[in-house]
Design a protein around this motif. Structure first.
Motif, short mmCIF file in Angstrom:
data_model
loop_
_atom_site.label_atom_id
_atom_site.label_comp_id
_atom_site.label_asym_id
_atom_site.label_seq_id
_atom_site.Cartn_x
_atom_site.Cartn_y
_atom_site.Cartn_z
N UNK A 68 2.22 11.60 -10.67
CA UNK A 68 1.65 12.95 -10.75
C UNK A 68 2.75 14.00 -10.70
N UNK A 69 3.69 13.85 -9.78
CA UNK A 69 4.73 14.85 -9.60
C UNK A 69 5.66 14.97 -10.79
N UNK A 70 6.15 13.85 -11.28
CA UNK A 70 7.10 13.91 -12.40
C UNK A 70 6.42 14.34 -13.69
N UNK A 71 5.17 13.90 -13.90
CA UNK A 71 4.48 14.36 -15.11
C UNK A 71 4.14 15.85 -15.01
N UNK A 73 -2.01 13.11 -18.37
CA UNK A 73 -1.75 11.68 -18.50
C UNK A 73 -1.15 11.12 -17.21
N UNK A 74 -0.28 11.88 -16.58
CA UNK A 74 0.27 11.43 -15.31
C UNK A 74 -0.79 11.30 -14.24
N UNK A 75 -1.75 12.22 -14.23
CA UNK A 75 -2.86 12.14 -13.27
C UNK A 75 -3.72 10.91 -13.55
N UNK A 89 0.83 -1.21 0.00
CA UNK A 89 0.00 0.00 0.00
C UNK A 89 0.86 1.26 0.00
N UNK A 90 1.92 1.27 0.79
CA UNK A 90 2.81 2.42 0.83
C UNK A 90 3.49 2.67 -0.50
N UNK A 91 3.96 1.60 -1.14
CA UNK A 91 4.62 1.75 -2.43
C UNK A 91 3.63 2.15 -3.52
N UNK A 92 2.38 1.73 -3.38
CA UNK A 92 1.35 2.16 -4.33
C UNK A 92 1.14 3.66 -4.26
N UNK A 93 1.06 4.19 -3.06
CA UNK A 93 0.88 5.64 -2.91
C UNK A 93 2.10 6.41 -3.39
N UNK A 94 3.29 5.88 -3.15
CA UNK A 94 4.50 6.55 -3.64
C UNK A 94 4.54 6.54 -5.16
N UNK A 95 4.14 5.42 -5.78
CA UNK A 95 4.12 5.34 -7.25
C UNK A 95 3.13 6.34 -7.83
N UNK A 96 1.96 6.47 -7.21
CA UNK A 96 0.97 7.44 -7.69
C UNK A 96 1.48 8.86 -7.54
N UNK A 97 2.13 9.14 -6.42
CA UNK A 97 2.67 10.48 -6.20
C UNK A 97 3.78 10.79 -7.20
N UNK A 98 4.63 9.82 -7.49
CA UNK A 98 5.69 10.03 -8.48
C UNK A 98 5.11 10.25 -9.87
N UNK A 125 -4.45 7.63 -11.07
CA UNK A 125 -5.76 7.06 -10.75
C UNK A 125 -5.80 5.58 -11.07
N UNK A 126 -5.19 5.20 -12.17
CA UNK A 126 -5.15 3.77 -12.52
C UNK A 126 -4.35 2.97 -11.51
N UNK A 127 -3.27 3.55 -11.03
CA UNK A 127 -2.46 2.86 -10.01
C UNK A 127 -3.26 2.69 -8.73
N UNK A 128 -3.96 3.73 -8.32
CA UNK A 128 -4.71 3.69 -7.06
C UNK A 128 -5.94 2.80 -7.15
N UNK A 129 -6.55 2.70 -8.30
CA UNK A 129 -7.75 1.87 -8.43
C UNK A 129 -7.41 0.40 -8.68
N UNK A 130 -6.20 0.12 -9.15
CA UNK A 130 -5.86 -1.27 -9.51
C UNK A 130 -5.24 -2.00 -8.44
#
Length: 148
Positions: A92-95, A137-139, A81-90, A143-148
């Motif tokens: 959004x942030x990098x895009x 696209x990053x956003x 769960x923690x890595x999922x949130x970090x991946x979603x943040x990365x 969302x796809x990362x968080x929903x999957x």
């Protein structure tokens, strides 16, 4: 005690490189590259510490944590769960950073071209809009990362 050690380590990770950046600037050298290295390493340590420390504290707050395979499965689930949130943040942030850089360069070029020829407004807006699409696209990926 473990959290105090992590907090001291984070403070040390920030303060020590800033001292060396100050020494470089005082000697007349540029301190931009060491400052960027300091920022990236600091946020990397923050990301690692948040995943490692908060996953364990979230497991300790559970109703019943038994020793054995169930607790290791719960730890793996918390880490996932923690890595999922970090991946979603990365994502959004990098895009967002990439989109900002792209919009900055394409918008300035579009304004320069518009000053010479007013007929290319539509083409210029398309290129600026394509650059803004990178952030969207990053956003969507987040969302796809968080929903999957």
């Amino acid at each position: 005690m473990n959290i105090l050690f992590a907090a001291f380590l984070l403070l040390f990770a920030v303060a020590l490189p800033l001292y060396f950046i100050y020494r470089r600037a005082k000697g007349g050298k540029r301190g931009k590259a060491p400052l960027l290295i300091n920022l990236f390493s600091f946020f990397g340590v923050i990301a690692f510490a948040s995943v490692y420390l908060f996953a364990r504290s979230a497991l300790a707050a559970g109703p019943s944590v038994s020793s054995g395979p169930a607790s290791s499965a719960a730890l793996a689930d918390g880490l996932q769960n923690g890595l999922t949130y970090i991946a979603a943040a990365l994502a959004v942030g990098l895009s967002g950073i990439g989109g900002g850089v792209a919009v900055a360069s394409s918008a300035s070029a579009a304004l320069g071209a518009l000053s010479e020829n007013d007929g290319i407004l539509g083409k210029a807006l398309i290129f600026v809009g394509m650059a803004e699409g990178v952030a969207l696209y990053g956003l969507l990926i987040a969302f796809m990362i968080l929903m999957g």
